[in-house]
Motif scaffolding. Structure first.
Motif, mmCIF file in Angstrom:
data_model
loop_
_atom_site.group_PDB
_atom_site.id
_atom_site.type_symbol
_atom_site.label_atom_id
_atom_site.label_comp_id
_atom_site.label_asym_id
_atom_site.label_seq_id
_atom_site.Cartn_x
_atom_site.Cartn_y
_atom_site.Cartn_z
ATOM 1 N N ARG A 61 59.664 35.360 75.902
ATOM 2 C CA ARG A 61 58.454 35.828 75.210
ATOM 3 C C ARG A 61 57.314 34.847 75.409
ATOM 4 N NH1 ARG A 61 57.695 31.325 72.264
ATOM 5 N NH2 ARG A 61 59.100 30.928 70.545
ATOM 6 N N ALA A 96 54.066 33.797 73.079
ATOM 7 C CA ALA A 96 53.743 33.985 71.660
ATOM 8 C C ALA A 96 52.448 33.277 71.272
ATOM 9 C CB ALA A 96 54.907 33.471 70.807
ATOM 10 N N SER A 137 48.771 32.403 69.572
ATOM 11 C CA SER A 137 48.072 32.597 68.295
ATOM 12 C C SER A 137 46.630 32.960 68.634
ATOM 13 C CB SER A 137 48.100 31.309 67.477
ATOM 14 O OG SER A 137 49.431 30.900 67.287
ATOM 15 N N GLU A 195 51.084 35.703 67.201
ATOM 16 C CA GLU A 195 51.413 34.833 66.068
ATOM 17 C C GLU A 195 50.158 34.619 65.220
ATOM 18 O OE1 GLU A 195 54.040 31.585 67.322
ATOM 19 O OE2 GLU A 195 55.539 33.179 67.214
ATOM 20 N N TYR A 248 54.392 28.365 60.514
ATOM 21 C CA TYR A 248 54.845 28.664 61.874
ATOM 22 C C TYR A 248 56.358 28.580 62.094
ATOM 23 C CZ TYR A 248 56.036 27.034 66.563
ATOM 24 O OH TYR A 248 56.680 26.817 67.741
ATOM 25 N N VAL A 258 58.567 31.800 63.424
ATOM 26 C CA VAL A 258 59.019 31.758 64.815
ATOM 27 C C VAL A 258 60.552 31.918 64.915
ATOM 28 C CG1 VAL A 258 59.482 29.399 65.603
ATOM 29 C CG2 VAL A 258 57.914 30.769 66.839
ATOM 30 N N ARG A 287 58.212 27.769 76.736
ATOM 31 C CA ARG A 287 56.902 27.403 76.179
ATOM 32 C C ARG A 287 56.566 25.977 76.604
ATOM 33 N NH1 ARG A 287 59.193 26.928 69.917
ATOM 34 N NH2 ARG A 287 60.491 25.119 70.340
#
Ligand code: GLU
Length: 281
Positions: free
Chosen positions: A7, A9, A11, A43, A196, A200, A214
């Motif tokens: 993924r 993700a 913000s 997010e 967060y 998550v 990430r």
């Protein structure tokens, strides 16, 4: 079908820049390579910092970049009750406590730790009477994870994770995840919902994410996230942290400075193919 699920993700607190493109492409290419699934997750739990126009820009920037992702996209702001329920379950188990200290007071408390070590914050709940008074006065507070309470449920020595990429110092393979360095992290705030780390781990598990791919800037988040997974009975994903892309000044791209956004890049006439090639895809 391969169970590989990665993924991206972001913000929506700013426009995406080259660093985001590199991260998204890394997660996307990894899924593509093994016939896995790629998810996009927004997010946006921090309502004060997130903006709808940045969310819209994420969709158009990633589409421009040539990515496609499964629908519907999970937007964290649509699931706040779920995170709150998880926070409540931790509260019912005595794993979190209200911390009424201000940021400055927390900084002071850390500064006063023995040996002058840059210590993480470790606190304790107020006595019931004091807490009732603080609540009566309407003082704001944060919900902090109590490492002391967590330690009674999880053997920290047994927490580990598989790193298939590398941490900032090249850490890889089967690594220990010691959450003590993070201290009693904030998992929620009085009026602002959850933080967060909680959202998550709940989402990665719920969405069946097998590989958390990430930037290395989040490597330090793994131990706390592993602890939460253990406390909540959630599976541990495999981690693949990637290097951070550096700008011409040798510094990492950041939303805060004047990093070139994908929008700028596009307006300058660079094609998505140019950018993918530049980033090594
Ligand atoms: N939303 C986080 C960010 O934009 C990334 C979270 C993650 O990949 O675990 O920095």
């Amino acid at each position: 079908m391969s169970p590989f699920v990665s993924r991206f993700a972001p913000s929506p607190t700013g426009l995406l820049h080259r660093g985001h493109a590199f991260s998204a492409l890394t997660a996307y290419a990894a899924a593509l390579e093994v016939g896995g699934r790629f998810l996009l997750r927004i997010e946006d739990i921090d309502a004060q910092r997130c903006r709808p126009q940045f969310e819209a820009a994420i969709y158009s920037d990633l589409a421009w970049l040539g990515l496609n992702w499964e629908q519907p996209v999970r937007r964290q702001s649509d699931h706040l009750e779920k995170y709150t329920a998880v926070l409540e379950s931790l509260r019912a188990r005595g794993l979190i406590y209200r911390c009424f200290r201000t940021r400055a007071e927390v900084a002071d408390a850390i500064g006063a730790a023995p040996h002058g070590m840059p210590a993480a914050y470790i606190g304790a709940p107020l006595a019931a009477k004091e807490e009732a008074k603080a609540l009566d006065e309407g003082r704001s507070f944060a919900w902090r994870l109590s490492l002391a309470a967590a330690r009674r449920e999880v053997r920290f020595e047994n927490l580990d994770f598989v790193e298939e990429g590398a941490g900032p110092e090249g850490q890889c393979g089967l690594l220990k995840a010691d959450p003590t360095a993070a201290g009693d992290v904030v998992l929620g705030r009085k009026d602002l919902g959850v933080a967060y780390h909680l959202a998550v781990v709940v989402d990665d598990a719920f969405q069946g994410v097998s590989h958390v791919i990430r930037g290395q800037d989040l490597f330090e988040a793994v131990p706390v996230q592993r602890l939460l997974q253990a406390l909540l009975g959630l599976p541990a994903p495999t981690y693949r942290h990637h290097r951070l892309l550096l700008g011409p000044d040798g510094k990492k791209y950041s939303k805060r400075d004047q990093a070139q956004t994908l929008e700028d890049i596009r307006n300058q006439g660079l094609t998505a193919a140019d950018l993918r090639a530049e980033l090594g895809f």
